[in-house]
Scaffold this motif. Structure first.
Motif, PDB file in Angstrom:
ATOM      1  N   ALA A 163       0.833  -1.212   0.000  1.00  0.00           N
ATOM      2  CA  ALA A 163       0.000   0.000   0.000  1.00  0.00           C
ATOM      3  C   ALA A 163       0.863   1.256   0.000  1.00  0.00           C
ATOM      4  O   ALA A 163       0.535   2.252  -0.662  1.00  0.00           O
ATOM      5  N   SER A 164       1.976   1.219   0.706  1.00  0.00           N
ATOM      6  CA  SER A 164       2.873   2.378   0.775  1.00  0.00           C
ATOM      7  C   SER A 164       3.549   2.640  -0.561  1.00  0.00           C
ATOM      8  O   SER A 164       3.800   3.798  -0.928  1.00  0.00           O
ATOM      9  N   ILE A 165       3.843   1.582  -1.298  1.00  0.00           N
ATOM     10  CA  ILE A 165       4.425   1.746  -2.634  1.00  0.00           C
ATOM     11  C   ILE A 165       3.416   2.383  -3.569  1.00  0.00           C
ATOM     12  O   ILE A 165       3.725   3.325  -4.309  1.00  0.00           O
ATOM     13  N   LYS A 166       2.176   1.887  -3.514  1.00  0.00           N
ATOM     14  CA  LYS A 166       1.135   2.411  -4.397  1.00  0.00           C
ATOM     15  C   LYS A 166       0.806   3.872  -4.083  1.00  0.00           C
ATOM     16  O   LYS A 166       0.518   4.656  -4.988  1.00  0.00           O
ATOM     17  N   SER A 167       0.867   4.237  -2.819  1.00  0.00           N
ATOM     18  CA  SER A 167       0.528   5.606  -2.434  1.00  0.00           C
ATOM     19  C   SER A 167       1.680   6.578  -2.674  1.00  0.00           C
ATOM     20  O   SER A 167       1.485   7.805  -2.634  1.00  0.00           O
ATOM     21  N   GLY A 168       2.874   6.038  -2.900  1.00  0.00           N
ATOM     22  CA  GLY A 168       4.035   6.886  -3.107  1.00  0.00           C
ATOM     23  C   GLY A 168       4.800   7.184  -1.834  1.00  0.00           C
ATOM     24  O   GLY A 168       5.844   7.847  -1.858  1.00  0.00           O
ATOM     25  N   GLU A 169       4.304   6.701  -0.697  1.00  0.00           N
ATOM     26  CA  GLU A 169       5.003   6.918   0.569  1.00  0.00           C
ATOM     27  C   GLU A 169       6.345   6.198   0.578  1.00  0.00           C
ATOM     28  O   GLU A 169       7.322   6.685   1.158  1.00  0.00           O
ATOM     29  N   LEU A 170       6.386   5.039  -0.067  1.00  0.00           N
ATOM     30  CA  LEU A 170       7.622   4.265  -0.162  1.00  0.00           C
ATOM     31  C   LEU A 170       8.126   4.300  -1.595  1.00  0.00           C
ATOM     32  O   LEU A 170       7.450   3.835  -2.515  1.00  0.00           O
ATOM     33  N   ASP A 171       9.295   4.866  -1.792  1.00  0.00           N
ATOM     34  CA  ASP A 171       9.937   4.961  -3.109  1.00  0.00           C
ATOM     35  C   ASP A 171      10.910   3.803  -3.239  1.00  0.00           C
ATOM     36  O   ASP A 171      11.911   3.732  -2.510  1.00  0.00           O
ATOM     37  N   LEU A 172      10.640   2.880  -4.158  1.00  0.00           N
ATOM     38  CA  LEU A 172      11.487   1.704  -4.296  1.00  0.00           C
ATOM     39  C   LEU A 172      12.913   2.056  -4.694  1.00  0.00           C
ATOM     40  O   LEU A 172      13.863   1.415  -4.251  1.00  0.00           O
ATOM     41  N   LYS A 173      13.076   3.060  -5.531  1.00  0.00           N
ATOM     42  CA  LYS A 173      14.439   3.444  -5.920  1.00  0.00           C
ATOM     43  C   LYS A 173      15.232   3.877  -4.696  1.00  0.00           C
ATOM     44  O   LYS A 173      16.422   3.556  -4.563  1.00  0.00           O
ATOM     45  N   GLN A 174      14.582   4.579  -3.797  1.00  0.00           N
ATOM     46  CA  GLN A 174      15.238   4.997  -2.558  1.00  0.00           C
ATOM     47  C   GLN A 174      15.552   3.788  -1.682  1.00  0.00           C
ATOM     48  O   GLN A 174      16.609   3.716  -1.044  1.00  0.00           O
TER      49      GLN A 174
END
Length: 313
Positions: free
Chosen positions: A107-118
């Motif tokens: 959910a955090s990835i989809k919302s943008g809270e978690l940036d996978l590149k970071q």
């Protein structure tokens, strides 16, 4: 070095069968790790990271400098993102805290809270603070994010390491004490042991040792890039202690073919797989799991593991 998927998959399947016979390993854990390992093998076939060319000079590498520091490793970004999704779906099917943590991460990835590149960058740079922040949000399964990120990057990392392994310089073997001609010829065919315990490719510490050949040559298995490289027979991988009086080992009946090497100088331990007289398949990442009883004994004896497993826990 070409990746032989068929051979690697056959070895994996055999090793998983061995793991399923261990009463101390929960079936759910074996299923999860074996499925992740299978996904990683499949991905490694198709991983296409750019191979870095700015490497350490040969003389510096032989003196202990890695060819490429881990923070400079390249990776296949698109593949890694897809693997996070695939692995999250797999882990999400489990029950309990790890599934709940995975749902939150997705959910955090989809919302943008978690940036996978970071997140990928944080893993390569060993930014523990980044993962600690996320661990605090999922206290019942704090290492879930690091497990997903590490597992997703592993195919790329192994692909880069395999390409760089061919560029490792080789120092001459020490044959001064070899009297037998056949033994001397065999020694000359082997890579000379590295004078440092850390990985010559990425500089990371090993997570296990493996003994090979009749002579019991000692090889280290890197905790980051999975490279296997020959090291000295008697030396601590962490503090470089070579005092035989403070380097010991012990075994337990529950883990045949394994031993624990301990260092009384820095109070760390390293497990070693020795299958020369045991009919077992060697897959270092799973050898680590199969030898779990030795971890419990080593900790009870007051020693600490120098690094996490290659699964991020």
């Amino acid at each position: 070095m070409n990746f032989d998927y068929s051979s690697a998959k056959e070895q994996l399947d055999k090793k998983v069968s061995e793991l399923r016979e261990k009463p101390f390993l929960p079936e759910e854990l074996v299923n999860l790790i074996s499925n992740v390992a299978a996904i990683q093998l499949e991905a490694q076939q198709h991983s296409a990271p750019t191979i870095p060319t700015d490497l350490a000079p040969e003389d510096a590498n032989l003196q202990g400098r890695p060819l490429l520091a881990r923070e400079n490793f390249t990776y296949d970004y698109e593949q890694a993102c897809k693997l996070v999704d695939e692995l999250a779906e797999l882990v999400g099917k489990e029950e309990g805290p790890i599934a709940e943590a995975t749902t939150m991460i997705t959910a955090s990835i989809k919302s943008g809270e978690l940036d996978l590149k970071q997140a990928f960058k944080a893993y390569l740079e060993t930014d523990d603070d980044f993962f600690m922040g996320w661990a605090e949000k999922m206290p019942e399964a704090p290492r879930t994010l690091s497990f997903l990120v590490q597992s997703a990057l592993t195919p790329s990392i192994k692909a880069v390491a395999a390409a760089l392994e061919e560029k490792l310089p080789h120092q001459p073997a020490d044959t001064s004490e070899r009297a037998d001609s056949a033994e001397l010829d065999f020694e000359l065919e082997q890579p000379a042991p590295r004078s440092h315990g850390h990985c010559p490719i990425c500089g990371s510490v090993p997570f296990m040792h493996t003994l090979h050949h009749q002579q019991g040559f000692r090889y280290a298995n890197c905790s980051f890039c999975h490279t296997e490289y020959r090291v000295r027979r008697m030396a601590c991988a962490y503090c470089d202690n070579t005092n035989a009086d403070s380097l010991k080992f012990f075994t337990v009946e529950e883990a045949p073919g394994y031993r624990v090497d301990v260092c009384d100088s820095c109070k760390t331990y390293m497990k070693t797989a020795d299958f020369r007289e045991v009919n077992k398949v060697s897959v270092p990442a799973l050898n680590d799991l199969e030898s779990l009883p030795l971890d419990f004994v080593a900790v009870e004896e007051g020693y600490n593991r120098g690094t996490l497993s290659v699964w991020g826990f």
